[in-house]
Enzyme design. Structure first.
Site, PDB file in Angstrom:
ATOM      1  N   LYS A  84      41.953  26.362  36.771  1.00 10.52           N
ATOM      2  CA  LYS A  84      41.139  27.456  36.736  1.00 10.52           C
ATOM      3  C   LYS A  84      40.375  26.744  35.648  1.00 10.52           C
ATOM      4  O   LYS A  84      41.667  26.385  34.713  1.00 10.52           O
ATOM      5  CB  LYS A  84      41.430  28.040  37.074  1.00 10.52           C
ATOM      6  CG  LYS A  84      40.020  29.524  37.525  1.00 10.52           C
ATOM      7  CD  LYS A  84      41.207  30.142  37.717  1.00 10.52           C
ATOM      8  CE  LYS A  84      39.758  31.851  37.936  1.00 10.52           C
ATOM      9  NZ  LYS A  84      40.559  33.361  38.501  1.00 10.52           N
ATOM     10  N   SER A 123      38.992  35.631  42.896  1.00 10.25           N
ATOM     11  CA  SER A 123      38.045  34.130  42.849  1.00 10.25           C
ATOM     12  C   SER A 123      38.117  32.988  41.865  1.00 10.25           C
ATOM     13  O   SER A 123      37.417  31.968  41.316  1.00 10.25           O
ATOM     14  CB  SER A 123      37.535  34.627  40.500  1.00 10.25           C
ATOM     15  OG  SER A 123      39.142  34.858  40.327  1.00 10.25           O
ATOM     16  N   SER A 138      42.996  37.519  42.579  1.00 10.86           N
ATOM     17  CA  SER A 138      42.675  36.384  42.663  1.00 10.86           C
ATOM     18  C   SER A 138      43.233  35.277  43.033  1.00 10.86           C
ATOM     19  O   SER A 138      42.117  33.807  43.323  1.00 10.86           O
ATOM     20  CB  SER A 138      41.318  35.986  41.326  1.00 10.86           C
ATOM     21  OG  SER A 138      40.549  37.230  41.685  1.00 10.86           O
TER      22      SER A 138
HETATM   23  N1  GLN Z   1      38.055  40.019  43.699  1.00 12.32           N
HETATM   24  C1  GLN Z   1      38.192  41.307  42.704  1.00 12.32           C
HETATM   25  C2  GLN Z   1      37.306  40.995  41.764  1.00 12.32           C
HETATM   26  O1  GLN Z   1      36.262  41.200  41.908  1.00 12.32           O
HETATM   27  C3  GLN Z   1      39.633  40.128  41.825  1.00 12.32           C
HETATM   28  C4  GLN Z   1      39.188  39.511  41.172  1.00 12.32           C
HETATM   29  C5  GLN Z   1      40.344  38.859  39.920  1.00 12.32           C
HETATM   30  O2  GLN Z   1      41.799  38.829  40.049  1.00 12.32           O
HETATM   31  N2  GLN Z   1      39.978  37.972  39.015  1.00 12.32           N
HETATM   32  O3  GLN Z   1      37.158  41.901  40.596  1.00 12.32           O
END
Ligand code: GLN
Length: 491
Positions: A82, A157, A181
């Site tokens: 990532k 994400s 994420s």
């Molecule tokens: N979807 C969650 C957020 O927007 C989690 C994101 C993540 O785990 N990086 O913060």
């Protein structure tokens, strides 16, 4: 061996083929590059590729093997990261314009460990800007598409990391999970994704979002491969003060041993309204599977569950507002060309460089930390976080793991939630409490909807007991192997 057969294999299988002398690491690397050329125009999992470097690493691996100096089972196996994990000499954008020209001057600890294991590090994977989001629609470089249905999001994400494995553009990838994420995109793309216990994997060299929640973790087709990648990247690191000094067992060896059925808990708060019917049916089938294997299934309650989203959005945004203060137009970042004085440099560089969601979170977080509001928001959220953790501790006195759906719905269409931040935030309703409690959680594919969209099952384990969690997941995955099915990306 032809390239289609190579890219359909798991990392464990590829490792066996290399060891048996049936193929070369360079052939594997070439097969993946061909597949990326074939499908990434549609999927857009990658933000950056350095094919020469990728092939050179594969060649080094082949040379080591010829001399009998192979470094272990990951030697010669591609792993893509990532775009928040540092690889020396490679760009790191965090899918943000503010880092568009940044090049990492050093390796993250996970990168260093992968290189020491002989893994062949591939291209940079797309995400929501600074890992804030659940769909990759917040990437400044355009979204990733779900390989099972290109009209739908891959989750986020770490959507590039999940889509790359699903589209067979990489056998293994790494993502980061702050509130879901890794697990949510794994679920939406039909692959295995795991968030280890907080402290298990070093975050040195990870672009921080919310430091008390962030963890790096693996994506793969199978639980077996997840075990292999996890044991390579885990372990204490003096460069990360939150990294925990604990022994890392060989998870892949553990999975070869017989595992006795144990007790799984079903928290009633995770099975209420808001869950898609087909998700419910697939998860119920998985529960029946475990019963059939002799597992004991017990109902339980995690009463603070409905507080986890508000608590997360106070804590995560507070930490983000502090972590992202370093992107100031002076260090790391691109600087606004319109800046006329020092204050302008900060304001305009950040104003131009950050996307809407990142700005929203920085503003929210700074508000929650400001004097006069600190006690009402941040402190209260921290106290509630303790209650959430205690709920899990009580549950784990009775059960060995907790079983829930990973996401309330299968992959949704582009635009379905992007105009409504609250509905987007709710897509992590089942994953966020695991991060708040610091526990390990894993999503394993458990079926498909009628229209062919993947569904994921979440298993949550006790802190630093990845061994049990992986064994339970493997009991299911070894037989059903939904993650081995690949989407059809032909025209
Ligand atoms: N979807 C969650 C957020 O927007 C989690 C994101 C993540 O785990 N990086 O913060």
């Amino acid at each position: 061996m032809d390239s289609n057969s190579l890219i359909s294999k798991t990392a464990t299988e590829l490792s066996g083929e290399l060891e048996a002398g049936n193929c070369k690491a360079v052939e594997i690397a070439q097969a993946y590059l061909e597949q990326i050329d074939r499908v990434d125009g549609k999927v857009h999992a990658f933000l950056h590729r350095d094919d020469d470097d990728f092939l050179a690493q594969a060649k080094d691996s082949d040379e080591r093997r010829e001399k009998g100096e192979t470094l272990g089972p990951l030697d010669g196996i591609p792993v893509c990261l990532k775009d928040v994990i540092s690889v020396e000499g490679q760009p790191l954008t965090a899918a943000s314009k503010i880092l568009q020209d940044y090049v990492s001057p050093y390796d993250a600890t996970v990168t260093r460990k992968l290189k020491a294991a002989g893994a062949v590090i591939g291209g940079r994977l797309n995400l929501d800007e600074f890992a804030m989001g659940s769909s990759t629609e917040n990437s400044a470089y355009g979204p990733t598409r779900n390989p099972w249905d290109l009209e739908r999001v891959p989750g986020g994400s770490s959507g590039g990391s999940s889509a790359a494995v699903a589209a067979r553009e990489a056998p293994l990838t790494l993502g980061s999970d702050t509130g879901g994420s890794i697990r949510q995109p794994a679920s939406l793309c039909g692959v295995v994704g795991m968030k280890p216990t907080y402290g298990m994997v070093s975050r040195y060299g990870l672009a921080a979002f919310a430091s008390s929640l962030d963890q790096i973790g693996p994506f793969s087709q199978t639980v077996e491969d997840t075990a292999l990648l996890l044991e390579t990247i885990s372990g204490h690191d003096p460069l990360d003060s939150t990294s925990y000094p604990t022994e890392v067992p060989s998870y892949s060896e553990v999975l070869k041993q017989k595992h006795e059925p144990c007790t799984l808990g079903l928290p009633k708060e995770f099975f209420g309204e808001g869950m898609d019917d087909e998700v419910r049916t697939a998860v119920e089938k998985a529960i029946e599977f475990y019963k059939g294997k002799g597992y004991e299934i017990v109902d339980l309650s995690l009463p603070t569950t409905d507080l986890s989203i508000p608590v997360y959005y106070v804590i995560a945004t507070a930490e983000a507002s502090s972590n992202l203060a370093r992107y100031d137009g002076i260090r790391y970042t691109s600087r606004s060309e319109r800046a006329e004085n020092a204050v302008d440099v900060y304001a305009k560089s950040r104003g131009e460089g950050f996307g809407e969601e990142v700005k929203r979170r920085c503003i929210l977080g700074a508000y929650g930390l400001s004097s006069g509001y600190y006690d009402a928001y941040y402190l209260r959220a921290q106290k509630t976080r303790t209650l959430i953790r205690q709920d899990f501790e009580r549950a784990f006195e009775k059960v060995d793991a907790i079983l829930t759906p990973t996401s309330p719905t299968p992959a949704f269409k582009f635009g379905a939630k992007s105009e409504d931040p609250i509905s987007m935030y709710l897509s992590d309703v089942y994953t966020i409490s695991t991060n708040l409690a610091g526990l390990p959680g894993l999503s394993v594919p458990c079926g498909f909807t009628q229209s062919g969209l993947p569904i994921g099952l979440q298993l949550i384990g006790k802190a630093f007991n990845e061994t049990t969690l992986l064994s339970i997941a493997h009991d299911f995955d070894r037989e059903l192997q939904f993650g081995r099915q690949a989407p059809n990306l032909e025209d």
